[in-house]
Design an enzyme around this catalytic site. Structure first.
Site, PDB file in Angstrom:
ATOM      1  N   THR A 238       0.845  -1.210   0.000  1.00  0.00           N
ATOM      2  CA  THR A 238       0.000   0.000   0.000  1.00  0.00           C
ATOM      3  C   THR A 238       0.873   1.251   0.000  1.00  0.00           C
ATOM      4  O   THR A 238       0.376   2.341   0.247  1.00  0.00           O
ATOM      5  CB  THR A 238      -0.898   0.057   1.257  1.00  0.00           C
ATOM      6  OG1 THR A 238      -0.081  -0.154   2.413  1.00  0.00           O
ATOM      7  CG2 THR A 238      -2.010  -0.958   1.209  1.00  0.00           C
ATOM      8  N   ARG A 240       4.214   2.436  -2.317  1.00  0.00           N
ATOM      9  CA  ARG A 240       4.392   2.911  -3.678  1.00  0.00           C
ATOM     10  C   ARG A 240       4.885   1.744  -4.522  1.00  0.00           C
ATOM     11  O   ARG A 240       5.666   0.914  -4.046  1.00  0.00           O
ATOM     12  CB  ARG A 240       5.413   4.048  -3.746  1.00  0.00           C
ATOM     13  CG  ARG A 240       4.925   5.397  -3.228  1.00  0.00           C
ATOM     14  CD  ARG A 240       3.874   6.035  -4.157  1.00  0.00           C
ATOM     15  NE  ARG A 240       3.507   7.380  -3.760  1.00  0.00           N
ATOM     16  CZ  ARG A 240       2.451   7.688  -2.989  1.00  0.00           C
ATOM     17  NH1 ARG A 240       1.652   6.740  -2.537  1.00  0.00           N
ATOM     18  NH2 ARG A 240       2.186   8.948  -2.704  1.00  0.00           N
ATOM     19  N   ASP A 264      -2.141  -2.259  -4.089  1.00  0.00           N
ATOM     20  CA  ASP A 264      -2.965  -1.053  -4.251  1.00  0.00           C
ATOM     21  C   ASP A 264      -2.192   0.020  -5.022  1.00  0.00           C
ATOM     22  O   ASP A 264      -2.769   1.014  -5.444  1.00  0.00           O
ATOM     23  CB  ASP A 264      -3.345  -0.522  -2.859  1.00  0.00           C
ATOM     24  CG  ASP A 264      -4.298   0.669  -2.920  1.00  0.00           C
ATOM     25  OD1 ASP A 264      -5.309   0.581  -3.661  1.00  0.00           O
ATOM     26  OD2 ASP A 264      -4.044   1.693  -2.245  1.00  0.00           O
ATOM     27  N   GLU A 269       1.391   3.398 -12.635  1.00  0.00           N
ATOM     28  CA  GLU A 269      -0.054   3.561 -12.465  1.00  0.00           C
ATOM     29  C   GLU A 269      -0.493   4.923 -12.996  1.00  0.00           C
ATOM     30  O   GLU A 269       0.294   5.853 -12.991  1.00  0.00           O
ATOM     31  CB  GLU A 269      -0.451   3.413 -10.983  1.00  0.00           C
ATOM     32  CG  GLU A 269       0.131   4.500 -10.075  1.00  0.00           C
ATOM     33  CD  GLU A 269      -0.315   4.352  -8.629  1.00  0.00           C
ATOM     34  OE1 GLU A 269      -0.048   3.314  -8.012  1.00  0.00           O
ATOM     35  OE2 GLU A 269      -0.925   5.312  -8.125  1.00  0.00           O
ATOM     36  N   HIS A 288      -5.159   2.115  -6.100  1.00  0.00           N
ATOM     37  CA  HIS A 288      -4.584   3.180  -5.255  1.00  0.00           C
ATOM     38  C   HIS A 288      -5.664   3.925  -4.456  1.00  0.00           C
ATOM     39  O   HIS A 288      -5.885   5.123  -4.657  1.00  0.00           O
ATOM     40  CB  HIS A 288      -3.779   4.178  -6.114  1.00  0.00           C
ATOM     41  CG  HIS A 288      -2.798   4.987  -5.300  1.00  0.00           C
ATOM     42  ND1 HIS A 288      -1.593   5.421  -5.770  1.00  0.00           N
ATOM     43  CD2 HIS A 288      -2.865   5.458  -4.025  1.00  0.00           C
ATOM     44  CE1 HIS A 288      -0.952   6.115  -4.836  1.00  0.00           C
ATOM     45  NE2 HIS A 288      -1.721   6.159  -3.756  1.00  0.00           N
ATOM     46  N   ILE A 289      -6.311   3.177  -3.564  1.00  0.00           N
ATOM     47  CA  ILE A 289      -7.406   3.771  -2.776  1.00  0.00           C
ATOM     48  C   ILE A 289      -7.121   3.728  -1.272  1.00  0.00           C
ATOM     49  O   ILE A 289      -8.045   3.808  -0.462  1.00  0.00           O
ATOM     50  CB  ILE A 289      -8.759   3.081  -3.079  1.00  0.00           C
ATOM     51  CG1 ILE A 289      -8.661   1.554  -2.882  1.00  0.00           C
ATOM     52  CG2 ILE A 289      -9.238   3.417  -4.485  1.00  0.00           C
ATOM     53  CD1 ILE A 289     -10.009   0.851  -2.891  1.00  0.00           C
ATOM     54  N   GLY A 290      -5.838   3.630  -0.922  1.00  0.00           N
ATOM     55  CA  GLY A 290      -5.489   3.531   0.501  1.00  0.00           C
ATOM     56  C   GLY A 290      -6.124   4.622   1.353  1.00  0.00           C
ATOM     57  O   GLY A 290      -6.643   4.358   2.434  1.00  0.00           O
TER      58      GLY A 290
HETATM   59  C1  DGY Z   1      -0.586   9.431  -0.285  1.00  0.00           C
HETATM   60  O1  DGY Z   1      -1.083  10.260   0.465  1.00  0.00           O
HETATM   61  O2  DGY Z   1       0.624   9.364  -0.472  1.00  0.00           O
HETATM   62  C2  DGY Z   1      -1.512   8.534  -1.008  1.00  0.00           C
HETATM   63  O3  DGY Z   1      -0.827   7.559  -1.688  1.00  0.00           O
HETATM   64  C3  DGY Z   1      -2.372   9.335  -1.971  1.00  0.00           C
HETATM   65  O4  DGY Z   1      -1.558  10.165  -2.702  1.00  0.00           O
END
Ligand code: DGY
Length: 322
Positions: A238, A240, A264, A269, A288-290
């Site tokens: 979750t 990068r 995620d 992406e 990418h919805i963390g």
């Molecule tokens: C973050 O805050 O880094 C999340 O990945 C959304 O950008």
């Protein structure tokens, strides 16, 4: 503050955030939430004193060098700041901030969802039901991995990692971690510290990645390291995408080197992720919805506003990263 400083907001933010921002600042908003090009951002920045971007906007050294001199700050709506060249910002004396803490709970929820989804074959099951291919039940049908009581390895025991550890204890998982330094036991209770990534990988059943993307962590989960995991292991990310060597992970998922993965975040992406992931049954994939909950997105925006307010009041912002 006398005249209101102007803030260029690159993406559409939650209503409450845009409303609060407008109480303190003049705003240049993006009501259609269009993904601006770098040239467009540079052009709009001519009329702004600060930029409030997301991780979707890249601020390379070259872009930062071209920012108009009136830009004082880049106040990110994100905890990750790998999209900003921090050294280049420092050189230009542009203050950079992020939004830590407020997204730890939401991101930890997604990490747990990925662990469970990967372990219990959620994508595969969902596809079976939707496609009307589910024809039978048997003792051997869709058997996955149980995570209760298993060893969770947390790579990067920062704010999110610590929340994941707490949530995972609810599943009776034992916690192992690697961090640059061991944390004091008040914060991490009986979690076992491993001085190297390799040692961590050799002692766990599930790996959850929480270290930031940087030159040091790029491709950290390489084929040599994946080989240290056992064949029932699960990898979730979750943080990068850059932390993972995609070819290596896909090979391990195909060959049975590890059992499953939950992702995620991705290299390339959203539209140029490794095509190999799409072919695999044993991956649980999210877009990418963390941090994507209403509460968290509001809190991220308010935190960015607090940082901007401090900067334009001449104070040190709480979340300065450059
Ligand atoms: C973050 O805050 O880094 C999340 O990945 C959304 O950008």
């Amino acid at each position: 503050m006398n005249e209101k400083p102007v803030v260029l907001v690159t993406r559409k933010l939650p209503i409450a955030v845009e409303k609060k921002l407008a109480e303190h600042f003049e705003t240049i908003l993006n009501p259609d939430d269009r993904l601006y090009s770098t040239d467009e951002i540079l052009q709009m920045a001519e009329n702004a004193d600060a930029i409030l971007p997301c991780h979707t906007e890249k601020f390379s050294a070259q872009t930062i060098a071209l920012l108009p001199s009136r830009i004082k700050a880049i106040a990110n709506f994100s905890v990750g700041v790998d999209h900003v060249d921090l050294e280049a910002a420092k050189l230009r004396q542009i203050i950079v901030t992020n939004t830590p803490d407020v997204l730890s709970d939401a991101t930890a929820e997604i990490a747990m969802l990925l662990i469970l989804g990967a372990a219990r074959r959620a994508s595969e099951g969902d596809r079976l039901v939707r496609s009307q291919q589910w024809k039978d039940w048997s003792p051997a049908f869709m058997v996955g991995k149980q995570i209760t009581g298993k060893r969770l390895g947390i790579l990067g025991m920062g704010r999110v990692g610590q929340v994941v550890a707490r949530r995972a204890r609810g599943f009776d998982m034992t916690i192992h971690y690697h961090n640059r330094k061991p944390l004091d036991s008040m914060r991490i209770k009986d979690a076992e510290y491993h001085a190297t990534v390799d040692e961590l990988l050799s002692n766990i059943d599930v790996l959850s990645i929480h270290c930031p993307a940087s030159d040091e962590t790029r491709g950290l989960l390489s084929s040599d390291r994946i080989a240290l995991l056992h064949s029932n292991a699960i990898v979730v990310n979750t943080s990068r995408g850059g932390v993972i060597d995609d070819d290596a992970l896909i090979d391990a998922l195909k060959s049975g080197g590890i059992a499953a993965a939950g992702l995620d975040v991705y290299n390339g992406e959203p539209d140029a992720i490794h095509p190999g992931y799409r072919q695999l049954e044993n991956v649980f994939l999210l877009p990418h919805i963390g941090s994507a909950t209403e509460e968290t997105r509001d809190a991220m925006g308010f935190r960015a506003i607090d940082n901007l307010t401090a900067i334009f009041n001449g104070d040190e912002p709480g979340d300065r990263v450059a």
